[in-house]
Motif scaffolding. Sequence first.
Motif, PDB file in Angstrom:
ATOM      1  N   PHE A 111       0.710  -1.484  -0.319  1.00 57.98           N
ATOM      2  CA  PHE A 111       0.149   0.252   0.297  1.00 57.98           C
ATOM      3  C   PHE A 111       0.302   1.279   0.099  1.00 57.98           C
ATOM      4  O   PHE A 111       1.258   1.116   1.063  1.00 57.98           O
ATOM      5  CB  PHE A 111      -1.063  -0.152   1.194  1.00 57.98           C
ATOM      6  N   ASP A 112       0.601   2.333  -1.095  1.00 55.09           N
ATOM      7  CA  ASP A 112       1.126   3.854  -1.298  1.00 55.09           C
ATOM      8  C   ASP A 112       0.637   4.585   0.064  1.00 55.09           C
ATOM      9  O   ASP A 112      -0.032   3.708   0.586  1.00 55.09           O
ATOM     10  CB  ASP A 112       1.145   3.986  -1.975  1.00 55.09           C
ATOM     11  N   ASN A 113       1.517   5.948   0.203  1.00 56.75           N
ATOM     12  CA  ASN A 113       1.065   6.694   1.326  1.00 56.75           C
ATOM     13  C   ASN A 113      -0.872   7.479   1.107  1.00 56.75           C
ATOM     14  O   ASN A 113      -0.762   7.670   2.050  1.00 56.75           O
ATOM     15  CB  ASN A 113       1.933   7.769   0.695  1.00 56.75           C
ATOM     16  N   ASN A 114      -1.077   7.253   0.076  1.00 59.76           N
ATOM     17  CA  ASN A 114      -3.047   7.686  -0.097  1.00 59.76           C
ATOM     18  C   ASN A 114      -3.619   5.513  -0.072  1.00 59.76           C
ATOM     19  O   ASN A 114      -4.818   6.099  -0.196  1.00 59.76           O
ATOM     20  CB  ASN A 114      -3.168   8.071  -1.362  1.00 59.76           C
ATOM     21  N   VAL A 115      -2.835   5.051   1.024  1.00 58.99           N
ATOM     22  CA  VAL A 115      -3.859   3.603   1.657  1.00 58.99           C
ATOM     23  C   VAL A 115      -4.135   2.807   0.001  1.00 58.99           C
ATOM     24  O   VAL A 115      -4.915   2.094   0.043  1.00 58.99           O
ATOM     25  CB  VAL A 115      -4.555   4.006   1.984  1.00 58.99           C
ATOM     26  N   VAL A 116      -3.357   3.011  -1.408  1.00 63.01           N
ATOM     27  CA  VAL A 116      -4.337   2.336  -1.928  1.00 63.01           C
ATOM     28  C   VAL A 116      -3.123   1.491  -3.024  1.00 63.01           C
ATOM     29  O   VAL A 116      -2.445   1.752  -2.540  1.00 63.01           O
ATOM     30  CB  VAL A 116      -3.435   3.126  -3.808  1.00 63.01           C
ATOM     31  N   GLU A 117      -4.050   0.039  -3.119  1.00 62.99           N
ATOM     32  CA  GLU A 117      -2.484  -1.078  -3.418  1.00 62.99           C
ATOM     33  C   GLU A 117      -1.906  -1.187  -4.711  1.00 62.99           C
ATOM     34  O   GLU A 117      -2.290  -0.399  -5.834  1.00 62.99           O
ATOM     35  CB  GLU A 117      -3.747  -2.261  -2.988  1.00 62.99           C
ATOM     36  N   ILE A 141      19.407   0.465  -6.190  1.00 64.65           N
ATOM     37  CA  ILE A 141      19.301  -0.690  -7.149  1.00 64.65           C
ATOM     38  C   ILE A 141      18.324   0.834  -8.517  1.00 64.65           C
ATOM     39  O   ILE A 141      17.922   1.875  -8.018  1.00 64.65           O
ATOM     40  CB  ILE A 141      17.321  -0.745  -5.847  1.00 64.65           C
ATOM     41  N   GLU A 142      18.482  -0.130  -9.425  1.00 65.05           N
ATOM     42  CA  GLU A 142      17.783   0.252 -10.186  1.00 65.05           C
ATOM     43  C   GLU A 142      15.993   0.427 -10.340  1.00 65.05           C
ATOM     44  O   GLU A 142      16.407  -0.923 -10.592  1.00 65.05           O
ATOM     45  CB  GLU A 142      18.676   0.431 -11.738  1.00 65.05           C
ATOM     46  N   ALA A 143      15.578   0.369 -10.482  1.00 63.52           N
ATOM     47  CA  ALA A 143      14.028  -0.141 -10.577  1.00 63.52           C
ATOM     48  C   ALA A 143      13.277   1.782 -11.499  1.00 63.52           C
ATOM     49  O   ALA A 143      12.602   2.209 -10.760  1.00 63.52           O
ATOM     50  CB  ALA A 143      13.960   0.016  -8.984  1.00 63.52           C
ATOM     51  N   ASP A 144      13.284   1.089 -12.756  1.00 66.25           N
ATOM     52  CA  ASP A 144      12.677   2.282 -13.606  1.00 66.25           C
ATOM     53  C   ASP A 144      11.053   1.919 -13.717  1.00 66.25           C
ATOM     54  O   ASP A 144       9.748   2.508 -14.483  1.00 66.25           O
ATOM     55  CB  ASP A 144      13.101   2.086 -14.969  1.00 66.25           C
ATOM     56  N   ASN A 145      10.530   0.913 -13.248  1.00 62.48           N
ATOM     57  CA  ASN A 145       9.033   0.077 -13.396  1.00 62.48           C
ATOM     58  C   ASN A 145       7.830   0.683 -12.212  1.00 62.48           C
ATOM     59  O   ASN A 145       6.776   0.194 -12.125  1.00 62.48           O
ATOM     60  CB  ASN A 145       8.828  -1.256 -13.746  1.00 62.48           C
ATOM     61  N   ILE A 146       9.320   1.480 -10.870  1.00 65.81           N
ATOM     62  CA  ILE A 146       7.882   2.020  -9.906  1.00 65.81           C
ATOM     63  C   ILE A 146       8.352   3.721  -9.351  1.00 65.81           C
ATOM     64  O   ILE A 146       8.275   4.090  -8.819  1.00 65.81           O
ATOM     65  CB  ILE A 146       8.017   0.963  -8.348  1.00 65.81           C
ATOM     66  N   ALA A 147       8.799   4.073 -11.009  1.00 66.33           N
ATOM     67  CA  ALA A 147       9.023   6.300 -10.475  1.00 66.33           C
ATOM     68  C   ALA A 147       7.231   6.734 -10.184  1.00 66.33           C
ATOM     69  O   ALA A 147       7.191   7.325  -9.834  1.00 66.33           O
ATOM     70  CB  ALA A 147       9.250   6.181 -11.954  1.00 66.33           C
ATOM     71  N   HIS A 148       6.274   5.893 -10.905  1.00 68.58           N
ATOM     72  CA  HIS A 148       5.311   6.701  -9.873  1.00 68.58           C
ATOM     73  C   HIS A 148       4.283   6.315  -9.797  1.00 68.58           C
ATOM     74  O   HIS A 148       3.667   7.058  -8.435  1.00 68.58           O
ATOM     75  CB  HIS A 148       3.341   5.757 -11.376  1.00 68.58           C
ATOM     76  N   LEU A 149       5.876   5.125  -8.187  1.00 61.90           N
ATOM     77  CA  LEU A 149       5.082   5.445  -6.576  1.00 61.90           C
ATOM     78  C   LEU A 149       5.824   6.444  -6.042  1.00 61.90           C
ATOM     79  O   LEU A 149       6.980   6.891  -6.822  1.00 61.90           O
ATOM     80  CB  LEU A 149       5.504   4.429  -5.970  1.00 61.90           C
ATOM     81  N   ASP A 150       5.038   7.230  -4.907  1.00 61.12           N
ATOM     82  CA  ASP A 150       5.736   8.823  -3.565  1.00 61.12           C
ATOM     83  C   ASP A 150       6.799   7.567  -3.094  1.00 61.12           C
ATOM     84  O   ASP A 150       6.979   6.121  -3.244  1.00 61.12           O
ATOM     85  CB  ASP A 150       4.860   8.435  -2.830  1.00 61.12           C
ATOM     86  N   PHE A 151       7.951   8.556  -2.660  1.00 63.29           N
ATOM     87  CA  PHE A 151       9.398   8.292  -2.485  1.00 63.29           C
ATOM     88  C   PHE A 151       9.178   6.733  -1.459  1.00 63.29           C
ATOM     89  O   PHE A 151      10.423   5.637  -1.232  1.00 63.29           O
ATOM     90  CB  PHE A 151      10.115   9.110  -2.325  1.00 63.29           C
TER      91      PHE A 151
END
Length: 208
Positions: A111-117, A141-151
């Motif tokens: 879950f992200d900071n907005n409690v969205v899974e 770690i290089e993770a280019d597929n989670i850039a849309h998630l909050d830090f």
Amino acid sequence: MNQDSNTKIKSFWKWFVENEIRIRDVLDSDLQSEKEALINDLDNQILDFGMFTWEIGHGSEKSFFLTISPNGNRERLGISRSIMKSAPDLSDWEFYYAKPTKDWDLQFSLFDNNVVEQQVNARGWSFALIRQQDNKIKIIIEADNIAHLDFDTQLTAADLVVTGMLGEELKIMSVGDIEIVNKFEDWHRSYSLPILSLKEGFEALLLK
């Protein structure tokens, strides 16, 4: 361990043995109300030791497992180790004082900071290692597929992957900073490796 801690440990294992059949039955059942009651009872027992987390379920080598995790804390690691050192010899149970390595496909949700899974697939990630001055090892770690998630959620995802790949004890004792980036700098990329080889690469650097 002081006398009070020893008393708590003995009390916990006495409770566990007395309730072991019930625990096994609940783990094998689909009755949500019974599972919720068991979770509450285990919370009351384990949180009496401090800010630990725990996991229970069907084991990989034996029928069931119980992990009492120090929640990433080095001091609590000594306590959880003492707790499990006193574990009873039960033929159907595996006991762990820290989260073991996971045999998994590196796909999970959190879950992200907005409690969205959010769904995370870490199989395509890469890593680079740097030895720090305190002799711990920094993991980039290089993770280019989670850039849309909050830090914070990105860091949580990275921490879950590192813990799952290395095991919690090795992470506590030997991992320094964990940094997650969208794209490596060229000098990091030159010695980076796929995330699936993190444990082998990490242990090899420790031996140098």
